[in-house]
Write an enzyme that holds these catalytic residues in place. Structure first.
Site, mmCIF file in Angstrom:
data_model
loop_
_atom_site.group_PDB
_atom_site.id
_atom_site.type_symbol
_atom_site.label_atom_id
_atom_site.label_comp_id
_atom_site.label_asym_id
_atom_site.label_seq_id
_atom_site.Cartn_x
_atom_site.Cartn_y
_atom_site.Cartn_z
ATOM 1 N N LYS A 24 0.830 -1.203 0.000
ATOM 2 C CA LYS A 24 0.000 0.000 0.000
ATOM 3 C C LYS A 24 0.872 1.264 0.000
ATOM 4 O O LYS A 24 0.760 2.112 -0.882
ATOM 5 C CB LYS A 24 -0.907 0.001 1.238
ATOM 6 C CG LYS A 24 -1.788 -1.238 1.419
ATOM 7 C CD LYS A 24 -2.858 -1.357 0.375
ATOM 8 C CE LYS A 24 -3.893 -2.423 0.755
ATOM 9 N NZ LYS A 24 -3.355 -3.781 0.882
ATOM 10 N N LYS B 180 -8.724 1.869 3.738
ATOM 11 C CA LYS B 180 -8.294 0.471 3.808
ATOM 12 C C LYS B 180 -7.119 0.317 4.753
ATOM 13 O O LYS B 180 -6.297 1.227 4.904
ATOM 14 C CB LYS B 180 -7.940 -0.062 2.423
ATOM 15 C CG LYS B 180 -6.963 0.769 1.609
ATOM 16 C CD LYS B 180 -6.874 0.228 0.188
ATOM 17 C CE LYS B 180 -6.069 1.132 -0.721
ATOM 18 N NZ LYS B 180 -6.029 0.633 -2.114
ATOM 19 N N ARG C 152 -5.217 -5.388 -12.841
ATOM 20 C CA ARG C 152 -3.928 -5.919 -12.412
ATOM 21 C C ARG C 152 -3.006 -5.951 -13.629
ATOM 22 O O ARG C 152 -3.258 -6.664 -14.610
ATOM 23 C CB ARG C 152 -4.103 -7.322 -11.833
ATOM 24 C CG ARG C 152 -2.807 -8.114 -11.616
ATOM 25 C CD ARG C 152 -1.825 -7.456 -10.662
ATOM 26 N NE ARG C 152 -2.390 -7.161 -9.369
ATOM 27 C CZ ARG C 152 -2.517 -8.049 -8.378
ATOM 28 N NH1 ARG C 152 -2.115 -9.301 -8.548
ATOM 29 N NH2 ARG C 152 -3.022 -7.687 -7.214
ATOM 30 N N ARG D 214 -10.535 -6.730 -12.628
ATOM 31 C CA ARG D 214 -11.400 -7.347 -11.621
ATOM 32 C C ARG D 214 -12.618 -6.441 -11.477
ATOM 33 O O ARG D 214 -12.539 -5.378 -10.875
ATOM 34 C CB ARG D 214 -10.664 -7.502 -10.286
ATOM 35 C CG ARG D 214 -9.618 -8.612 -10.238
ATOM 36 C CD ARG D 214 -8.265 -8.240 -10.861
ATOM 37 N NE ARG D 214 -7.679 -7.024 -10.322
ATOM 38 C CZ ARG D 214 -6.902 -6.972 -9.233
ATOM 39 N NH1 ARG D 214 -6.618 -8.077 -8.573
ATOM 40 N NH2 ARG D 214 -6.375 -5.834 -8.825
ATOM 41 N N ARG E 114 -15.619 -3.167 -4.265
ATOM 42 C CA ARG E 114 -14.358 -3.891 -4.418
ATOM 43 C C ARG E 114 -14.396 -4.808 -5.642
ATOM 44 O O ARG E 114 -15.337 -5.566 -5.837
ATOM 45 C CB ARG E 114 -14.073 -4.721 -3.167
ATOM 46 C CG ARG E 114 -13.991 -3.899 -1.887
ATOM 47 C CD ARG E 114 -14.022 -4.788 -0.668
ATOM 48 N NE ARG E 114 -15.256 -5.566 -0.608
ATOM 49 C CZ ARG E 114 -15.483 -6.556 0.242
ATOM 50 N NH1 ARG E 114 -14.546 -6.902 1.101
ATOM 51 N NH2 ARG E 114 -16.626 -7.198 0.228
ATOM 52 N N ASP F 8 -1.741 -2.429 -9.362
ATOM 53 C CA ASP F 8 -3.189 -2.291 -9.379
ATOM 54 C C ASP F 8 -3.528 -0.886 -9.835
ATOM 55 O O ASP F 8 -2.993 0.104 -9.306
ATOM 56 C CB ASP F 8 -3.780 -2.550 -7.992
ATOM 57 C CG ASP F 8 -3.788 -4.031 -7.643
ATOM 58 O OD1 ASP F 8 -3.501 -4.854 -8.532
ATOM 59 O OD2 ASP F 8 -4.082 -4.362 -6.485
ATOM 60 N N GLU G 247 -2.003 0.380 -5.890
ATOM 61 C CA GLU G 247 -1.168 -0.502 -5.080
ATOM 62 C C GLU G 247 -0.037 -1.054 -5.934
ATOM 63 O O GLU G 247 -0.138 -1.112 -7.160
ATOM 64 C CB GLU G 247 -1.969 -1.683 -4.492
ATOM 65 C CG GLU G 247 -3.004 -1.294 -3.464
ATOM 66 C CD GLU G 247 -3.662 -2.508 -2.814
ATOM 67 O OE1 GLU G 247 -3.113 -3.635 -2.919
ATOM 68 O OE2 GLU G 247 -4.731 -2.337 -2.202
ATOM 69 N N ASN H 115 1.904 -4.600 -5.809
ATOM 70 C CA ASN H 115 1.941 -5.918 -5.172
ATOM 71 C C ASN H 115 3.249 -6.633 -5.491
ATOM 72 O O ASN H 115 3.605 -6.797 -6.661
ATOM 73 C CB ASN H 115 0.762 -6.754 -5.661
ATOM 74 C CG ASN H 115 -0.572 -6.178 -5.232
ATOM 75 O OD1 ASN H 115 -1.052 -6.471 -4.148
ATOM 76 N ND2 ASN H 115 -1.155 -5.327 -6.067
#
Length: 312
Positions: A124, A159, A209, A224, A232, A272, A280, A282
């Protein structure tokens, strides 16, 4: 090559969608040997870093996808490459594993993603290095700062810093009657730092992603797409995965970040993005390789193995 994967217990891996399994299959298809290591077996003796590993025979049957040989103890330098693919939570035991793996790297083991880079890159908080590519973002734990942020922007996402799969994510508007309770819960009454971001309406088109492999931007993302009435897009939260070619905006962000992240030893990175904005980075165990391959035929897992071969 002997390639070891540090993964969750093998019986918990869902072979039909697991990116680590896809990489194992790609490695075997290219003539390499594959091993599995449980993070809990990592240790040090007289300065050397060791782990218990099992050799794997990999099949294409998703219900019976592997055969494991007997566990044996190995010095980590015995492997040509080690892929750290343990899922979060990023807790004290995870940090201890990165310490041991970092020591193994200094002894000559090739570990990806680089243990120090994993430890230093909060999935994050790492986006604050690249504010030109992100939505308006706040990292804080004081309720007053978070309340002011919500008042300023009107529509926000809150979050926790250590969540995954969409857990603990709230959309909070300025007129939300529950905003005080949400902030108190997420921050544990001001004792835990959280992230707040500007809400991006483009989430309706998917939380994308975008994968970087060895500093190269992969040409497809997995969008997504949230269920109706859901904020979400995470697959774990019921989102629908749709592979799409990168937009110009997504590619521009990915191309800007790829050299920097690869220079830090981050072989596999999942960016993301929502509406072309970075939300984000990852680095622990980025996924979505299987869905992209199934829908487009583009085999990202094979690209990972190719990148390892180039490093050899």
């Amino acid at each position: 090559m002997k390639i070891a994967f540090i993964v969750d217990p093998l019986h918990r891996l869902k072979a039909y969608k697991d990116s680590s399994v896809a990489m194992m299959r790609a490695a075997v298809a290219r003539g390499h040997e594959v091993f599995a290591i449980g993070r809990e077996s990592l240790g040090a003796r007289d300065g050397r870093i060791f782990a218990s590993a099992v050799a794997l025979q990999i099949t294409h049957d998703d219900h019976d996808w592997h055969r494991a040989g007997p566990a044996e103890q190995y010095d980590l330098t015995a492997f040509d490459a080690i892929l750290m693919r343990q899922d979060p939570p990023f807790d004290a035991e995870y940090v201890a594993a990165t310490w041991l793996l970092e020591r193994a790297s200094r002894q000559g083991a090739r570990v990806y993603n680089d243990p120090r880079a994993i430890r230093d890159h909060s999935e994050k908080v790492s986006i604050v290095e690249f504010p030109q590519h992100t939505p308006t973002t706040l990292v804080a734990r004081h309720a007053g700062d978070i309340q002011a942020f919500i008042d300023e922007l009107g529509d926000t996402i809150l979050k926790p810093l250590d969540g995954m799969g969409g857990s603990g994510i709230f959309r909070v508007r300025a007129d939300d009657p529950n905003r005080n309770a949400i902030i108190e819960t997420l921050t544990a009454f001001g004792t835990r730092t959280i992230m707040a971001q500007q809400y991006l309406p483009a989430i309706s088109e998917g939380d994308k992603r975008v994968l970087l492999i060895g500093g190269e931007v992969m040409p497809y993302s997995l969008a997504r797409i949230p269920m109706a009435g859901e904020t979400r897009g995470n697959l774990a939260a019921g989102g629908r995965g749709v592979a799409m070619p990168l937009t110009d905006a997504e590619r521009a962000v990915a191309e800007a970040l790829a050299p920097t992240l690869w220079a830090r030893g981050l072989l596999i990175v999942g960016l993301d993005m929502i509406g072309g904005r970075l939300t984000e980075i990852n680095v622990t165990s980025p996924t979505c390789m299987v869905e992209i391959a199934q829908q487009t035929g583009f085999d990202i897992a094979a690209r990972v193995i190719e990148a390892l071969e180039k490093q050899g």
